[in-house]
Design a protein around this motif. Structure first.
Motif, PDB file in Angstrom:
ATOM      1  N   VAL A 293       0.986  -1.101  -0.004  1.00 32.96           N
ATOM      2  CA  VAL A 293      -0.058   0.068  -0.084  1.00 32.96           C
ATOM      3  C   VAL A 293       0.836   1.430  -0.040  1.00 32.96           C
ATOM      4  CG1 VAL A 293      -1.630   1.305   1.460  1.00 32.96           C
ATOM      5  CG2 VAL A 293      -1.824  -1.329   0.965  1.00 32.96           C
ATOM      6  N   ILE A 294       1.761   1.228   0.903  1.00 36.93           N
ATOM      7  CA  ILE A 294       2.687   2.370   0.888  1.00 36.93           C
ATOM      8  C   ILE A 294       3.550   2.698  -0.477  1.00 36.93           C
ATOM      9  CG2 ILE A 294       4.770   3.262   1.884  1.00 36.93           C
ATOM     10  CD1 ILE A 294       4.033   1.909   4.388  1.00 36.93           C
ATOM     11  N   GLN A 295       4.042   1.796  -0.904  1.00 34.67           N
ATOM     12  CA  GLN A 295       4.747   1.736  -2.178  1.00 34.67           C
ATOM     13  C   GLN A 295       3.733   2.164  -3.184  1.00 34.67           C
ATOM     14  OE1 GLN A 295       6.544  -1.924  -3.575  1.00 34.67           O
ATOM     15  NE2 GLN A 295       8.024  -0.944  -4.946  1.00 34.67           N
ATOM     16  N   LEU A 297       1.212   4.105  -3.021  1.00 33.43           N
ATOM     17  CA  LEU A 297       0.845   5.469  -2.980  1.00 33.43           C
ATOM     18  C   LEU A 297       2.134   6.210  -3.165  1.00 33.43           C
ATOM     19  CD1 LEU A 297      -1.294   5.352   0.245  1.00 33.43           C
ATOM     20  CD2 LEU A 297      -2.027   5.764  -2.030  1.00 33.43           C
ATOM     21  N   GLU A 298       3.140   5.856  -3.057  1.00 36.95           N
ATOM     22  CA  GLU A 298       4.414   6.508  -3.379  1.00 36.95           C
ATOM     23  C   GLU A 298       4.568   6.546  -5.020  1.00 36.95           C
ATOM     24  OE1 GLU A 298       7.548   5.091   0.098  1.00 36.95           O
ATOM     25  OE2 GLU A 298       7.595   4.111  -1.646  1.00 36.95           O
ATOM     26  N   MET A 299       4.095   5.705  -5.593  1.00 31.75           N
ATOM     27  CA  MET A 299       4.229   5.882  -7.200  1.00 31.75           C
ATOM     28  C   MET A 299       2.941   6.721  -7.563  1.00 31.75           C
ATOM     29  SD  MET A 299       5.099   2.082  -8.221  1.00 31.75           S
ATOM     30  CE  MET A 299       3.595   1.182  -7.815  1.00 31.75           C
ATOM     31  N   ASN A 300       1.826   6.607  -6.820  1.00 31.02           N
ATOM     32  CA  ASN A 300       0.603   7.403  -7.313  1.00 31.02           C
ATOM     33  C   ASN A 300      -0.367   7.726  -6.215  1.00 31.02           C
ATOM     34  OD1 ASN A 300      -1.699   8.189  -8.719  1.00 31.02           O
ATOM     35  ND2 ASN A 300      -2.027   6.538  -9.736  1.00 31.02           N
ATOM     36  N   SER A 301      -0.319   8.919  -6.050  1.00 31.43           N
ATOM     37  CA  SER A 301      -1.091   9.457  -4.809  1.00 31.43           C
ATOM     38  C   SER A 301      -2.598   9.028  -4.972  1.00 31.43           C
ATOM     39  CB  SER A 301      -1.087  11.035  -4.830  1.00 31.43           C
ATOM     40  OG  SER A 301      -1.793  11.542  -3.663  1.00 31.43           O
ATOM     41  N   ARG A 302      -3.230   8.999  -6.186  1.00 29.59           N
ATOM     42  CA  ARG A 302      -4.557   8.653  -6.511  1.00 29.59           C
ATOM     43  C   ARG A 302      -4.979   7.110  -6.591  1.00 29.59           C
ATOM     44  NH1 ARG A 302      -6.772  10.819 -10.862  1.00 29.59           N
ATOM     45  NH2 ARG A 302      -8.892  10.747  -9.870  1.00 29.59           N
ATOM     46  N   TYR A 303      -3.661   6.161  -6.301  1.00 31.99           N
ATOM     47  CA  TYR A 303      -3.797   4.695  -6.718  1.00 31.99           C
ATOM     48  C   TYR A 303      -5.147   4.157  -6.249  1.00 31.99           C
ATOM     49  CZ  TYR A 303      -2.177  -0.060  -7.229  1.00 31.99           C
ATOM     50  OH  TYR A 303      -2.367  -1.356  -7.584  1.00 31.99           O
ATOM     51  N   TYR A 304      -5.524   4.287  -5.132  1.00 27.90           N
ATOM     52  CA  TYR A 304      -6.641   3.551  -4.439  1.00 27.90           C
ATOM     53  C   TYR A 304      -8.011   4.193  -4.710  1.00 27.90           C
ATOM     54  CZ  TYR A 304      -3.407   0.353  -2.271  1.00 27.90           C
ATOM     55  OH  TYR A 304      -2.231  -0.613  -2.229  1.00 27.90           O
ATOM     56  N   GLU A 305      -7.995   5.431  -5.131  1.00 25.35           N
ATOM     57  CA  GLU A 305      -9.085   6.264  -5.901  1.00 25.35           C
ATOM     58  C   GLU A 305      -9.450   5.550  -7.036  1.00 25.35           C
ATOM     59  OE1 GLU A 305     -10.401  10.705  -7.428  1.00 25.35           O
ATOM     60  OE2 GLU A 305      -8.613  10.416  -6.026  1.00 25.35           O
ATOM     61  N   THR A 306      -8.651   5.424  -7.734  1.00 26.52           N
ATOM     62  CA  THR A 306      -8.783   4.795  -9.121  1.00 26.52           C
ATOM     63  C   THR A 306      -8.865   3.332  -9.468  1.00 26.52           C
ATOM     64  OG1 THR A 306      -6.708   5.210  -9.893  1.00 26.52           O
ATOM     65  CG2 THR A 306      -8.220   6.942 -10.357  1.00 26.52           C
ATOM     66  N   ARG A 307      -8.007   2.640  -8.727  1.00 25.62           N
ATOM     67  CA  ARG A 307      -7.863   1.209  -8.926  1.00 25.62           C
ATOM     68  C   ARG A 307      -8.968   0.210  -8.696  1.00 25.62           C
ATOM     69  NH1 ARG A 307      -3.824  -3.084  -7.447  1.00 25.62           N
ATOM     70  NH2 ARG A 307      -5.324  -4.968  -8.056  1.00 25.62           N
ATOM     71  N   THR A 308      -9.302  -0.594  -9.597  1.00 22.55           N
ATOM     72  CA  THR A 308     -10.130  -1.791  -9.547  1.00 22.55           C
ATOM     73  C   THR A 308      -9.542  -2.820  -8.360  1.00 22.55           C
ATOM     74  OG1 THR A 308     -10.838  -1.739 -11.754  1.00 22.55           O
ATOM     75  CG2 THR A 308     -11.500  -3.541 -10.627  1.00 22.55           C
ATOM     76  N   LEU A 309     -10.643  -2.849  -7.375  1.00 25.42           N
ATOM     77  CA  LEU A 309     -10.241  -3.801  -6.126  1.00 25.42           C
ATOM     78  C   LEU A 309     -11.409  -4.821  -6.166  1.00 25.42           C
ATOM     79  CD1 LEU A 309      -9.812  -1.106  -3.277  1.00 25.42           C
ATOM     80  CD2 LEU A 309      -8.142  -2.299  -4.675  1.00 25.42           C
ATOM     81  N   THR A 310     -10.700  -5.970  -5.880  1.00 29.11           N
ATOM     82  CA  THR A 310     -11.611  -7.233  -6.047  1.00 29.11           C
ATOM     83  C   THR A 310     -11.625  -7.667  -4.668  1.00 29.11           C
ATOM     84  OG1 THR A 310     -10.615  -7.750  -8.190  1.00 29.11           O
ATOM     85  CG2 THR A 310     -11.594  -9.701  -6.905  1.00 29.11           C
ATOM     86  N   TYR A 311     -13.011  -8.023  -4.247  1.00 24.29           N
ATOM     87  CA  TYR A 311     -13.153  -8.755  -3.023  1.00 24.29           C
ATOM     88  C   TYR A 311     -14.447  -9.636  -3.038  1.00 24.29           C
ATOM     89  CZ  TYR A 311     -16.205  -4.612  -2.905  1.00 24.29           C
ATOM     90  OH  TYR A 311     -17.278  -3.581  -3.260  1.00 24.29           O
ATOM     91  N   ALA A 312     -14.571 -10.202  -1.862  1.00 28.02           N
ATOM     92  CA  ALA A 312     -15.904 -11.382  -1.982  1.00 28.02           C
ATOM     93  C   ALA A 312     -16.734 -10.559  -1.178  1.00 28.02           C
ATOM     94  CB  ALA A 312     -15.387 -12.619  -1.273  1.00 28.02           C
ATOM     95  N   LEU A 313     -18.259 -10.916  -1.606  1.00 23.75           N
ATOM     96  CA  LEU A 313     -19.184 -10.568  -0.675  1.00 23.75           C
ATOM     97  C   LEU A 313     -20.211 -11.648  -0.294  1.00 23.75           C
ATOM     98  CD1 LEU A 313     -20.455  -7.158  -2.202  1.00 23.75           C
ATOM     99  CD2 LEU A 313     -19.121  -7.412   0.133  1.00 23.75           C
TER     100      LEU A 313
END
Length: 329
Positions: A293-295, A297-313
């Protein structure tokens, strides 16, 4: 059903025994002198059980104020073995009843003394329908949540929920669990509290499990993190590992340090577990290593704003219904 009825009959017997011992239901007190956490418990259903994990999840009714009843969820799990205690037990030649013997292999029944037969019991009371469903066995489905899906579906869903995290604020304000704090950085922006997770009995480091809770409020999950939060995340990583080394003698490379997405509650917190411990929630569709997560965000401040995240429901999850209604799954 037959199993549930048997459990209910045993529960009724325990209730009658408690009433006889304590002159009425709900009068029995804990060893700490407080009210018993499960007064007059009556089993409603076995939500789930795991022979592998030696765990059972129960839904029942308990006596509330006056004649009212409350729902309760009870999680019972066998305590982990401790090498010294087991060694002492076997060294005293305990009675062992043979179940099977074949050449060099033997299976025996051994009844341990009370101090080795603890059952860790977690009580959620009063339990809401959401709590009950959380522990009910359900099928699970993968969601691929794009950044726009988070804004249009997930975030509105989160904001519509009434789930309270006051218990988190109680910890941060030291109104509760202050005696359990392992380490504290009190900085309101970049500080955190480190304390044991309730899943860990703190008796052996092999299944170490601690939680770092951010002092800063308003960070709900990975999706809110930007480069502005790097000082906080770095503090948690560095100071958390140093505190664990000092207290528990585990090196940083012996730890699994991660965040959940989706998290179980929407206030930023980080999990620390012993690397050899098969802890719940460490699967690839939920756990995100803090170092990654740290790495990112170091590369892209908006990484988790735009990234597709996969999870189970789970199939009864209201968020899954929101995705279905939006035609996204």
């Amino acid at each position: 059903m037959e199993h549930s009825n048997t459990m209910a009959e045993k529960g009724e017997k325990r209730k009658r025994d408690d009433e006889a011992d304590n002159n009425g239901p709900g009068k029995k007190e804990t060893s700490a002198g407080g009210e018993h956490p499960l007064p007059g418990f009556r089993l409603s259903a076995v939500l789930r059980e795991s022979a592998r994990d030696k765990t059972i999840f129960l839904h029942g009714k308990v006596n509330g104020d006056g004649e009212a009843t409350e729902d309760a969820v009870v999680i019972m799990e066998r305590a982990p073995f401790q090498a010294e205690s087991v060694s002492n037990l076997l060294g005293n030649n305990p009675a062992m009843t043979v179940q099977l013997k074949n050449d060099i292999y033997g299976v025996y029944h051994l009844s341990p003394p009370a101090e080795l037969n603890d059952i860790k019991t977690t009580v959620i009371r009063p339990a809401t329908e959401k709590h009950i469903k959380k522990y009910l066995h359900q099928e699970v489905y993968l969601i691929q949540e794009k950044g726009e899906d988070y804004k249009n579906i997930t975030l509105p869903f989160i904001e519509s929920q009434s789930s309270s995290i006051q218990w988190v604020y109680n910890i941060l304000e030291k109104k509760a669990e202050a005696d359990r704090i392992v380490y504290e950085n009190s900085d309101p922006e970049n500080g955190f509290l480190l304390l044991p997770d309730f899943k860990w009995n703190q008796k052996q480091v092999e299944d170490l499990y601690l939680i770092a809770i951010s002092q800063k409020r308003g960070i709900k999950s990975l999706r809110d993190l930007t480069a502005d939060h790097l000082p906080l995340l770095r503090n948690i990583l560095q100071e958390g590992t140093e505190a664990i080394l000092k207290r528990y003698k585990l090196q940083a490379n012996q730890l699994r340090i991660f965040l959940h997405y989706q998290p179980s509650y929407y206030h930023l917190h980080v999990h620390f577990t012993a690397l050899g411990h098969d802890a719940p929630g460490i699967t690839v569709e939920r756990a995100h290593l803090l170092s990654d997560v740290i790495q990112n965000l170091e590369m892209n401040s908006r990484y988790y704003e735009t990234r597709t995240l996969t999870y189970a429901l789970r199939e009864d999850d209201a968020l899954l219904k929101c995705f279905k209604d939006s035609g996204k799954c």
